[in-house]
Design an enzyme around this catalytic site. Structure first.
Site, short mmCIF file in Angstrom:
data_model
loop_
_atom_site.label_atom_id
_atom_site.label_comp_id
_atom_site.label_asym_id
_atom_site.label_seq_id
_atom_site.Cartn_x
_atom_site.Cartn_y
_atom_site.Cartn_z
N GLU A 65 -0.66 0.75 8.10
CA GLU A 65 0.77 0.90 7.79
C GLU A 65 1.63 0.99 9.04
O GLU A 65 1.31 1.72 9.98
CB GLU A 65 1.00 2.19 7.00
N SER A 72 5.96 7.02 -0.54
CA SER A 72 6.86 6.19 0.25
C SER A 72 8.20 6.91 0.46
O SER A 72 8.22 8.02 1.00
CB SER A 72 7.04 4.83 -0.44
N HIS A 107 -0.01 0.52 2.48
CA HIS A 107 1.01 1.47 2.06
C HIS A 107 0.79 1.88 0.59
O HIS A 107 0.59 1.03 -0.28
CB HIS A 107 2.38 0.81 2.22
#
Length: 296
Positions: free
Chosen positions: A239, A144, A269
């Site tokens: 995502e 991320s 994600h």
């Protein structure tokens, strides 16, 4: 591979949350609670240490480690998260590769906005090199926001005259603070975790007024990736950040860099966190481990 597994995780991530913007403290506590449910593999040990003046979690295999170091950057929108919340990811990489991992507890916004996180990851990398590590035996990995840091740390390290690491692995990286990817809209509602509004809420804390139209904030749009090490980008089709990875991969190819874009259908994600309960997560981590062992 298992539709039932994917549906169960999707439903869990869509569980009702408190309405309206939450405080930073509530966001941090909620994320820590969620990540504490992830499976950490057996066969590893952890030790708290420091690197470049920052608390760092050393994750090692129980047996003798292979030569090589994974410098890991955790996720959390630059606002939340810690080496502990990423332990399922670092632990699985260590268990699968036999390398040690150093997971950096970089400073978070809003207390420490851009470019604090990058300053900290670069200082950790510099300390690793000054401690005698050969850059050919070091890989950056992250998820991320931390996946974004694998790229921006390389950019900042290059600008500082440091040698680049041997490889980059990025899980669902955040690579565009301008939020201009088509998937920001095309995957709205399909993504069970993120919304544009949510990303802009935490993103504003990290930006603190900085212009997102620069390579250290939006490398998928602005970075020159010439001379970059081999990269593995893993992302799910569900995502809103999907196009962060697809556009960075295109920039890497245009710059002559070696890049593998690994897109997995029907997963959310940082789906790799669900190793042990989602087949696609374990398979993706196996591919990431193979990539690392071939390059370190």
């Amino acid at each position: 591979m298992s539709k039932a597994q994917r549906e169960k995780i999707d439903a869990m991530l869509r569980a009702p949350r408190p309405a309206g913007p939450r405080s930073v403290e509530a966001i941090r506590a909620g994320f820590a609670e969620l990540m504490a449910t992830m499976i950490v593999p057996d066969g590893i040990r952890t030790t708290e240490t420091e690197l470049g003046g920052h608390r760092t979690l050393l994750v090692e295999p129980e047996g003798e480690a292979r030569p090589g170091t994974i410098l890991y950057f955790h996720g959390g929108s630059f606002v939340f998260g810690s080496p502990e919340t990423a332990l399922s990811l670092t632990g699985n990489l260590v268990a699968r590769t036999g390398f040690r991992a150093l997971s950096v507890d970089y400073r978070l916004a809003p207390e420490h906005p851009f470019p604090a996180a990058i300053e900290d990851t670069v200082s950790a990398y510099r300390a690793l090199l000054e401690g005698g590590a050969d850059p050919a035996t070091v890989a950056f990995a992250g998820d991320s926001a931390g996946g974004g840091l694998t790229v921006t740390t390389c950019l900042a390290a290059r600008a500082a005259g440091l040698p680049l690491p041997a490889a980059i692995v990025a899980f669902s990286p955040g690579l565009d603070a301008t939020r201009t990817g088509e998937s920001m809209d095309s995957k709205a509602g399909i993504d069970p975790l993120f919304t544009r509004e949510g990303l802009e809420y935490t993103g504003s804390m990290y930006l603190a007024g900085a212009d997102p139209a620069q390579e250290l904030l939006s490398p998928a749009v602005y970075a020159d990736l010439t001379g970059f090490p081999p990269m593995l980008l893993q992302v799910g089709t569900n995502e809103i950040l999907l196009d962060d990875s697809t556009r960075l991969a295109e920039r890497a190819r245009d710059a002559g860099a070696d890049v593998i874009l690994d897109v997995v259908a029907g997963v959310p994600h940082v789906f790799q966190s669900f190793a042990g309960v989602l087949d696609e997560a374990d398979e993706a981590l196996d591919r990431a481990a193979l990539f690392l062992t071939q390059r370190l």
